[in-house]
Design an enzyme around this catalytic site. Structure first.
Site, mmCIF file in Angstrom:
data_model
loop_
_atom_site.group_PDB
_atom_site.id
_atom_site.type_symbol
_atom_site.label_atom_id
_atom_site.label_comp_id
_atom_site.label_asym_id
_atom_site.label_seq_id
_atom_site.Cartn_x
_atom_site.Cartn_y
_atom_site.Cartn_z
ATOM 1 N N HIS A 60 -32.090 -16.810 26.111
ATOM 2 C CA HIS A 60 -31.586 -15.478 25.808
ATOM 3 C C HIS A 60 -32.713 -14.473 26.059
ATOM 4 O O HIS A 60 -33.880 -14.864 26.237
ATOM 5 C CB HIS A 60 -31.089 -15.401 24.368
ATOM 6 C CG HIS A 60 -29.723 -15.996 24.190
ATOM 7 N ND1 HIS A 60 -28.679 -15.731 25.041
ATOM 8 C CD2 HIS A 60 -29.230 -16.836 23.240
ATOM 9 C CE1 HIS A 60 -27.599 -16.377 24.634
ATOM 10 N NE2 HIS A 60 -27.913 -17.070 23.549
ATOM 11 N N PRO A 61 -32.402 -13.167 26.078
ATOM 12 C CA PRO A 61 -33.469 -12.204 26.357
ATOM 13 C C PRO A 61 -34.699 -12.377 25.469
ATOM 14 O O PRO A 61 -35.818 -12.191 25.929
ATOM 15 C CB PRO A 61 -32.776 -10.857 26.109
ATOM 16 C CG PRO A 61 -31.349 -11.117 26.491
ATOM 17 C CD PRO A 61 -31.072 -12.521 26.013
ATOM 18 N N GLU A 62 -34.491 -12.715 24.190
ATOM 19 C CA GLU A 62 -35.627 -12.987 23.306
ATOM 20 C C GLU A 62 -35.260 -14.112 22.352
ATOM 21 O O GLU A 62 -34.098 -14.265 21.949
ATOM 22 C CB GLU A 62 -36.000 -11.754 22.454
ATOM 23 C CG GLU A 62 -36.364 -10.523 23.237
ATOM 24 C CD GLU A 62 -37.770 -10.532 23.784
ATOM 25 O OE1 GLU A 62 -38.534 -11.477 23.455
ATOM 26 O OE2 GLU A 62 -38.108 -9.603 24.525
ATOM 27 N N THR A 63 -36.264 -14.879 21.977
ATOM 28 C CA THR A 63 -36.147 -15.809 20.860
ATOM 29 C C THR A 63 -37.252 -15.458 19.874
ATOM 30 O O THR A 63 -38.415 -15.301 20.267
ATOM 31 C CB THR A 63 -36.289 -17.270 21.317
ATOM 32 O OG1 THR A 63 -35.219 -17.570 22.224
ATOM 33 C CG2 THR A 63 -36.218 -18.223 20.145
ATOM 34 N N GLY A 96 -32.220 -15.746 19.911
ATOM 35 C CA GLY A 96 -32.413 -16.960 19.145
ATOM 36 C C GLY A 96 -33.342 -16.675 17.974
ATOM 37 O O GLY A 96 -34.267 -15.871 18.086
#
Length: 271
Positions: free
Chosen positions: A44-47, A20
């Site tokens: 998600h894994p990272e934002t 994101g």
């Protein structure tokens, strides 16, 4: 506030690693609780969150990264995703400088559509195989290295590509052995397929059992494999379910990470 989902380290949708990306108009971030809530909602894994900095400073944008459960010191794929958004929306051209927890990072857009990130190279320290790692991973390591503070992983070398692909770890047990998680790696079985080494990354301590494509891990993989293969320019395949390629160039204390990205979702954050 516009929010985008970007698949990083891939040139096709629904592959690579999704992130994101939110760009703030204000010259400061919302409070940490709100950032973590948004990251949990995106899931998600990272934002990545970024806001523009004054023109007179050493960086153009402030940048932070959150998993669904924690803020992290360094993230490659969400930085690539942020740079992709800045360039595709016209908010930036050429090289973008980011101020982050791990220092000043840059992202340079190239004519072929790829983006090259300039990250600090991880320092590798050989260590004895910790008790329980082999059982938790489900494979016997050929060697283990500790990585630098901004990553906080154990880099575990396995004998061959098949061993990496076959891993089915005990994630709860893995979490006892490093701050973030485990990078498992081995040489490519057939380098003519377009990659020199494979990896898989398991980060249960930050809420990611298996990451899809991990740019930050390649700041450790690049010096590790460059020393063994005798070349500063390599390509790594992260052999997750979605998978992705990271092209690395080792330059002493800095590592260049090159890949593509594609925006798959764009919408409004309503709260």
């Amino acid at each position: 506030m516009r929010m985008r989902i970007v698949d990083a380290f891939t040139d096709r949708p629904f592959a690579g690693n999704p992130a994101g990306v939110l760009l703030f108009d204000a010259g400061a971030f919302p409070d940490d609780t709100r950032l973590q809530q948004i990251a949990a909602e995106v899931n998600h894994p990272e934002t990545a969150f970024a806001h523009r900095l004054p023109d007179s400073g050493e960086a153009d944008w402030a940048l932070r990264w959150f998993t669904p459960v924690a803020e992290v010191d360094m993230c490659g794929h969400a930085t690539l995703a942020t740079a992709h958004v800045l360039h595709t929306t016209g908010a930036a051209t050429g090289t973008v400088r980011f101020a982050a927890r791990c220092g000043i990072l840059t992202a340079t857009a190239r004519e072929d559509g790829s983006i090259t990130l300039d990250f600090p190279t991880s320092r590798l320290t050989p260590v004895a195989v910790p008790d329980g790692v082999a059982d938790a991973l489900g494979a016997e390591p050929a060697g283990v290295h500790d990585t630098s503070e901004h990553i906080g992983d154990l880099l575990v070398e396995l004998p061959d590509e098949k061993s990496v692909r076959a891993l089915a770890p005990d994630f709860r047990a893995l979490g006892r052995h490093s701050r973030r998680g485990i990078i498992a790696t081995a040489p490519a079985e057939d380098p003519t397929r377009g990659y020199d080494y494979v990896s898989r990354c398991f980060f249960p301590n930050v809420g990611i059992d298996e990451d899809h494509v991990t740019g930050s891990a390649h700041t450790a993989l690049a010096p590790f494999w460059s020393a063994r293969l005798g070349r500063d320019e390599l390509t790594g395949l992260q052999a997750s379910r979605r998978g992705g390629l990271v092209r690395t160039t080792l330059r002493g204390e800095r590592t260049l990470l090159t890949g593509n990205a594609i925006t798959t979702v764009e919408g409004d954050l309503l709260v």
